[in-house]
Scaffold this motif. Structure first.
Motif, PDB file in Angstrom:
ATOM      1  N   VAL A  12      33.230  34.177  40.556  1.00 37.74           N
ATOM      2  CA  VAL A  12      32.835  34.217  41.964  1.00 37.74           C
ATOM      3  C   VAL A  12      33.112  35.617  42.484  1.00 37.74           C
ATOM      4  O   VAL A  12      34.213  36.151  42.293  1.00 37.74           O
ATOM      5  CB  VAL A  12      33.586  33.164  42.800  1.00 37.74           C
ATOM      6  CG1 VAL A  12      33.312  33.369  44.296  1.00 37.74           C
ATOM      7  CG2 VAL A  12      33.177  31.762  42.383  1.00 37.74           C
TER       8      VAL A  12
ATOM      9  N   GLU B  90      28.583  33.701  40.827  1.00 34.93           N
ATOM     10  CA  GLU B  90      28.186  33.150  42.121  1.00 34.93           C
ATOM     11  C   GLU B  90      28.705  34.091  43.205  1.00 34.93           C
ATOM     12  O   GLU B  90      29.906  34.366  43.269  1.00 34.93           O
ATOM     13  CB  GLU B  90      28.760  31.749  42.311  1.00 34.93           C
ATOM     14  CG  GLU B  90      28.339  31.104  43.623  1.00 34.93           C
ATOM     15  CD  GLU B  90      28.818  29.660  43.749  1.00 34.93           C
ATOM     16  OE1 GLU B  90      28.481  29.012  44.753  1.00 34.93           O
ATOM     17  OE2 GLU B  90      29.552  29.197  42.838  1.00 34.93           O
TER      18      GLU B  90
ATOM     19  N   VAL C 180      29.626  34.804  46.947  1.00 34.47           N
ATOM     20  CA  VAL C 180      30.010  34.087  48.170  1.00 34.47           C
ATOM     21  C   VAL C 180      30.252  35.135  49.251  1.00 34.47           C
ATOM     22  O   VAL C 180      31.265  35.830  49.236  1.00 34.47           O
ATOM     23  CB  VAL C 180      31.279  33.237  47.949  1.00 34.47           C
ATOM     24  CG1 VAL C 180      31.681  32.547  49.250  1.00 34.47           C
ATOM     25  CG2 VAL C 180      31.046  32.223  46.848  1.00 34.47           C
TER      26      VAL C 180
ATOM     27  N   ALA D  38      33.224  26.926  47.169  1.00 37.59           N
ATOM     28  CA  ALA D  38      32.732  27.756  46.071  1.00 37.59           C
ATOM     29  C   ALA D  38      33.872  28.487  45.373  1.00 37.59           C
ATOM     30  O   ALA D  38      33.846  28.687  44.149  1.00 37.59           O
ATOM     31  CB  ALA D  38      31.705  28.762  46.592  1.00 37.59           C
ATOM     32  N   LEU D  39      34.885  28.882  46.139  1.00 34.99           N
ATOM     33  CA  LEU D  39      36.028  29.576  45.555  1.00 34.99           C
ATOM     34  C   LEU D  39      36.806  28.658  44.619  1.00 34.99           C
ATOM     35  O   LEU D  39      37.424  29.122  43.656  1.00 34.99           O
ATOM     36  CB  LEU D  39      36.945  30.105  46.652  1.00 34.99           C
ATOM     37  CG  LEU D  39      36.309  31.100  47.639  1.00 34.99           C
ATOM     38  CD1 LEU D  39      37.309  31.469  48.733  1.00 34.99           C
ATOM     39  CD2 LEU D  39      35.839  32.350  46.916  1.00 34.99           C
TER      40      LEU D  39
ATOM     41  N   ALA E  76      35.867  28.796  40.831  1.00 31.07           N
ATOM     42  CA  ALA E  76      35.975  30.059  40.102  1.00 31.07           C
ATOM     43  C   ALA E  76      36.980  29.975  38.963  1.00 31.07           C
ATOM     44  O   ALA E  76      38.048  29.375  39.083  1.00 31.07           O
ATOM     45  CB  ALA E  76      36.390  31.170  41.057  1.00 31.07           C
TER      46      ALA E  76
ATOM     47  N   LEU F  36      37.803  35.631  39.969  1.00 37.20           N
ATOM     48  CA  LEU F  36      37.396  35.970  41.331  1.00 37.20           C
ATOM     49  C   LEU F  36      37.461  37.480  41.511  1.00 37.20           C
ATOM     50  O   LEU F  36      38.485  38.112  41.227  1.00 37.20           O
ATOM     51  CB  LEU F  36      38.329  35.281  42.338  1.00 37.20           C
ATOM     52  CG  LEU F  36      38.119  35.605  43.827  1.00 37.20           C
ATOM     53  CD1 LEU F  36      36.761  35.096  44.306  1.00 37.20           C
ATOM     54  CD2 LEU F  36      39.242  34.988  44.664  1.00 37.20           C
TER      55      LEU F  36
END
Length: 685
Positions: free
Chosen positions: A330, A354, A356, A395-396, A399, A402
Motif C-alpha cells: 500500500v 494499492e 491510498v 485499505a491500510l 498491507a 506500507l
C-alpha cells in the motif's frame, strides 16, 4: 434571549444588520449631547436598545418625559428630567416641556433632540424651536443593533456561528464603541480569535487582537489566550513574537494539568496551540533561519519536558498480525503526490500496489496543526480505543508493506495503530521535517526512514534522537525523470536564466530578480524564465508582503520586460532547451529537484547557499562547491565567468556529469522500491 428556552439563542442575534452610519444629525464620529424626548416613559422603554446604542457610541443622553415612573431597565440613563404631565394630548405635553426651565436650558446646550413615540415626534419641531435640530427617525438606523454588540458575540459563540465575515462586522462595531470589551464578552472574543487562528484569517483578526484581556484568574484560560495572541502577532508581523516560546511553555504546562485531571479534550486543545506556536510557518518556512535547525534542543526543551509531549512521543498499542487479511503493498502518496509516482511505478515492477490517497480528504492534506488529529493521537497513546478520523483506513489493514511519502497529517493516520507485522517505510522531503507531525509519529512502527539528502538526515536525527533507535535510516535522492529532459540548446540560451517552481516565498524569486538586474546593467539581452504556477500569497502577512515586493520589483527599469512567465507545464524540455543557466535562490531546500533537472539538461547551475540549511552546510554537501554562492554578487560573478564559450560548455558538461553520477546512476526509484519491499542490502546509516 430570555423569551427563549435555556440554551436556545434568539435568532435575531445571529443576523448581521448594518451598523449605524452618520445621519443627517446624529454622528458616529464625535460624541454629542442629546435630549431623548417621550411623553410616556414606556416609549423610552420600548426604545431602550436605541438609547443603549447611543450611550455605547459615546453620546451623552438626557431623558425627558412626562408620564410614568422611572424603571430600573433604564438605569443606564442617569441624566433625566420628568416634566409636569399637563393636559392630555400633544399641545399639553408641548406646553409642559416649554414651561420647564431645566429642559429649555438643556435644549439650548444640546446638539440634537431625539423624539420617541408618536406624541414626541408630533411636537418635536415646536419644542426644539431654534435651540437645536431634531434628529429624523431615519438617523436611528443601526443604533439599536450597536447596543446588542456583546450580546450577539456571546450568542454567536454559543451557537458556533463565528466566521471571518462576522469578525469584520464586529470590527466595524468596535470602531463605533470606545475600543474596550467588557469582562462578560472577553470569553467569546477569545473564542472568535481562536477560530480565526484555526482558519488562517490572521489579517481579519488583527484589529481585535489588542482587545483580548489576559488578566483573568484561570491559569488554563490565560495560557490559551496567551498562545492565541502570540500566534496571531507572529503571523501579523512575520517575525517570532517575543512571547512565543514562553507562551508555548505555558500552554504545555496547562495541558499537563488537564491531562493529569483526565481532561483529554482540554489537554489536546492546549497542546494544539503549543504546537502551532513551536511549528509556526514564520519561524521555519521562508525566513533566513529556523530555531529547529540552529538550536533544536533549546527550542524544543519545553515540548520534550512536558508530560503531554512525552505521551505523544510514546508508542501506540498495535493490533495482532492477521495473515489472512493481507494483500500487497500500500502506497500513501501524501500531500504532494507527484513525488511518489515514480516510486509507485518501480514498486509495480515487483509487487501488487494499492495507492491510498489519504490527502483526498482535505483534512489530511498539508502540514498545519489540526486539533482533531492531536486529540486522536493523544487518546490512542493513553490506551483508549477511538476510530480513525475522517474516513476508513481498511485499505491500510490489507498491507504487507506500507510506503508513506511525506510526514504530513495523512502520514500520522497511516502509521498510527497499524497491525504488527506490516513493513513500513516513511520518506521525508523538506518542510515536513520542520513540521509537528514528525514528533507525533509512533516511530516504533516505522521500520525504514528515507531522507532525500545528507543534511536532511542530520536535521531529523537531531530532532528525534533516540526515537530513531529502532528505525533504519537511508539517504536516497529524489527521482529525476530523465524523460522530461533534453540536452539540446536553442539559440540565445547563454543569456537566459531559468527557475523551475518559483512561486513561493521560500523560493525567493526577488533574489533571482536582483541577479537579473545586475546582469542587465552590462548586457540588456539577459532574460529570466519562470516556470510554474503564479504566486498565491494566502493569508500570512509576510507572504502577502513578499508577493507585493516581487510585483513591485518586476516594474523597475532594470528588469521590466525581461521576465517571462510560464504556467504549470508537463512539457519541461522546451524551457530547458532555451536556458543556459538554472537558478536555485531558495531560503530552504532539501534537494532542489528543479535545479537538478536544469543541470541535467546542461544548464549551468547557480545555487544560493540556502540560508535556513546553511548551518548544516546543506547546499555544499549536496552539490559541488563551485555551484554554490552566498550573495547576489557571487551569483552574478559565477554567471559572467561562464556566459561565453568555451567556459559555458565546460561548465555545462560538468553539470550533466555530476547529476548523472550523484542522482541518476543507481536508479533511486529502484533503490527505494527495494527498501520498501525489504530487499535492500544497505546497512543502517
Amino acid at each position: 434571549r430570555s423569551r427563549y428556552a435555556p440554551g436556545v439563542v434568539d435568532p435575531r442575534l445571529l443576523r448581521l444588520s448594518q451598523p449605524p452610519a452618520d445621519g443627517e444629525v446624529l454622528s458616529t464620529t464625535h460624541p454629542q449631547r442629546l435630549v431623548a424626548l417621550a411623553e410616556d416613559v414606556g416609549d423610552l422603554v420600548r426604545s431602550r436598545a436605541f438609547l443603549q446604542g447611543l450611550v455605547m457610541g459615546g453620546h451623552d443622553v438626557l431623558a425627558v418625559w412626562a408620564r410614568g415612573d422611572w424603571p430600573r431597565r433604564l438605569s443606564f440613563l442617569p441624566d433625566r428630567i420628568q416634566v409636569h404631565p399637563g393636559q392630555p394630548g400633544p399641545e399639553g405635553f408641548a406646553g409642559s416641556v416649554s414651561a420647564d426651565a431645566q429642559v429649555q436650558a438643556a435644549l439650548a446646550a444640546a446638539d440634537a433632540l431625539v423624539p420617541f413615540g408618536s406624541t414626541a415626534r408630533t411636537v418635536a419641531e415646536a419644542v426644539a424651536g431654534r435651540r437645536c435640530p431634531v434628529a429624523p427617525h431615519a438617523d436611528l438606523a443601526g443604533w439599536s443593533y450597536l447596543s446588542r454588540t456583546w450580546e450577539q458575540l456571546a450568542a454567536r459563540a454559543d451557537a458556533g456561528r463565528l466566521h471571518a465575515g462576522y469578525a469584520r462586522h464586529l470590527t466595524q462595531l468596535v470602531g463605533l464603541l470606545d475600543g474596550t470589551v467588557p469582562d462578560e464578552a472577553q470569553a467569546p472574543l477569545g473564542e472568535l480569535l481562536e477560530h480565526l487562528l484555526r482558519t488562517g484569517e490572521h489579517e481579519v483578526a488583527a484589529p481585535l487582537v489588542p482587545l483580548l484581556d489576559l488578566q483573568v484568574g484561570d491559569p488554563s484560560l490565560v495560557a490559551r489566550r496567551r498562545a492565541v495572541l502570540a500566534h496571531l502577532r507572529t503571523s501579523l508581523s512575520g517575525r517570532e513574537d517575543p512571547d512565543l516560546r514562553a507562551a508555548a511553555g505555558s500552554a504545555l504546562a496547562a495541558a499537563d494539568a488537564h491531562l493529569a485531571a483526565g481532561e483529554v479534550p482540554a489537554a489536546a486543545r492546549l497542546t494544539t496551540l503549543a504546537l502551532g506556536l513551536l511549528f509556526h510557518v514564520e519561524l521555519h518556512a521562508a525566513g533566513s533561519g529556523s530555531p529547529l535547525v540552529e538550536d533544536p534542543d533549546g527550542f524544543l526543551a519545553s515540548w520534550r519536558a512536558s508530560t503531554v509531549g512525552q505521551v505523544l512521543a510514546g508508542p501506540v498499542p498495535r493490533r495482532s498480525y492477521d495473515p489472512g487479511a493481507r494483500g500487497g503493498v500500500v502506497a500513501v502518496p501524501g500531500s504532494y503526490p507527484r513525488f511518489a509516482a515514480p516510486v509507485v511505478a518501480a514498486l509495480l515492477e515487483h509487487a501488487d500496489v494499492e495507492v491510498v490517497d489519504l490527502a483526498d480528504d482535505g483534512h489530511l492534506r498539508g502540514l498545519g496543526v489540526r486539533g482533531e488529529l492531536v486529540e486522536w493521537r493523544l487518546r490512542l497513546a493513553l490506551g483508549q480505543e477511538v476510530p480513525p478520523p475522517w474516513g476508513s483506513t481498511e485499505a491500510l489493514d490489507r498491507a504487507t508493506a506500507l510506503f508513506v511519502d511525506w510526514a504530513d497529517r495523512g502520514a500520522l493516520v497511516a502509521l498510527t495503530g497499524l497491525a504488527s507485522g506490516v513493513r513500513t517505510t516513511l520518506r521525508i522531503h523538506s518542510m515536513d521535517a520542520l513540521s509537528p507531525w514528525v514528533h507525533l509519529v509512533d516511530w516504533t512502527a516505522v521500520d525504514e526512514l528515507v531522507l532525500v539528502s545528507e543534511h536532511l538526515r542530520d536535521l531529523v536525527a537531531r530532532l528525534l534522537g533516540d526515537r530513531l533507535s529502532g528505525t533504519r535510516v537511508h539517504v536516497v535522492p529524489n527521482v529525476v525523470d530523465t524523460s522530461r529532459i533534453t540536452t539540446v540548446k536553442d539559440e540565445g540560451h547563454r543569456r537566459r536564466l531559468l527557475m523551475i517552481g518559483w512561486a513561493q516565498r521560500v523560493k525567493d524569486p526577488v533574489w533571482a530578480l536582483e541577479v537579473l538586474g545586475r546582469l542587465r546593467q552590462e548586457d540588456p539581452d539577459w532574460r529570466l524564465l519562470l516556470v510554474g504556477p503564479d504566486l498565491a500569497p494566502g493569508t500570512v502577512r509576510s507572504a502577502i508582503d513578499h508577493a507585493r515586493s516581487f510585483r513591485h520589483r518586476l516594474t523597475e527599469p532594470d528588469v521590466c520586460g525581461a521576465v517571462e512567465f510560464v504556467g504549470e507545464s508537463e512539457r519541461l524540455a522546451p524551457h530547458l532547451a532555451s536556458s543556459g543557466f538554472v537558478l536555485s535562490t531558495s531560503h530552504r531546500e532539501s534537494f532542489g529537484l528543479g535545479l537538478v533537472e536544469g543541470a541535467a539538461s546542461g544548464a549551468v547551475p547557480v545555487v544560493r547557499n540556502w540560508p535556513i540549511f546553511a548551518p548544516l552546510d546543506g547546499a555544499r554537501r549536496l552539490f559541488p562547491d563551485e555551484w554554490v554562492v552566498d550573495t547576489v554578487e557571487e551569483a552574478v560573478a559565477r554567471i559572467r565567468t561562464h556566459q561565453d564559450e568555451p567556459a559555458w560548455s565546460g561548465a555545462s558538461t560538468r553539470a550533466r556529469e555530476t547529476v548523472a553520477e550523484r542522482f541518476i546512476t543507481g536508479s533511486p526509484e529502484q533503490e527505494l522500491a527495494r527498501i520498501v519491499l525489504g530487499r535492500a542490502d544497505d546497512e543502517p546509516s
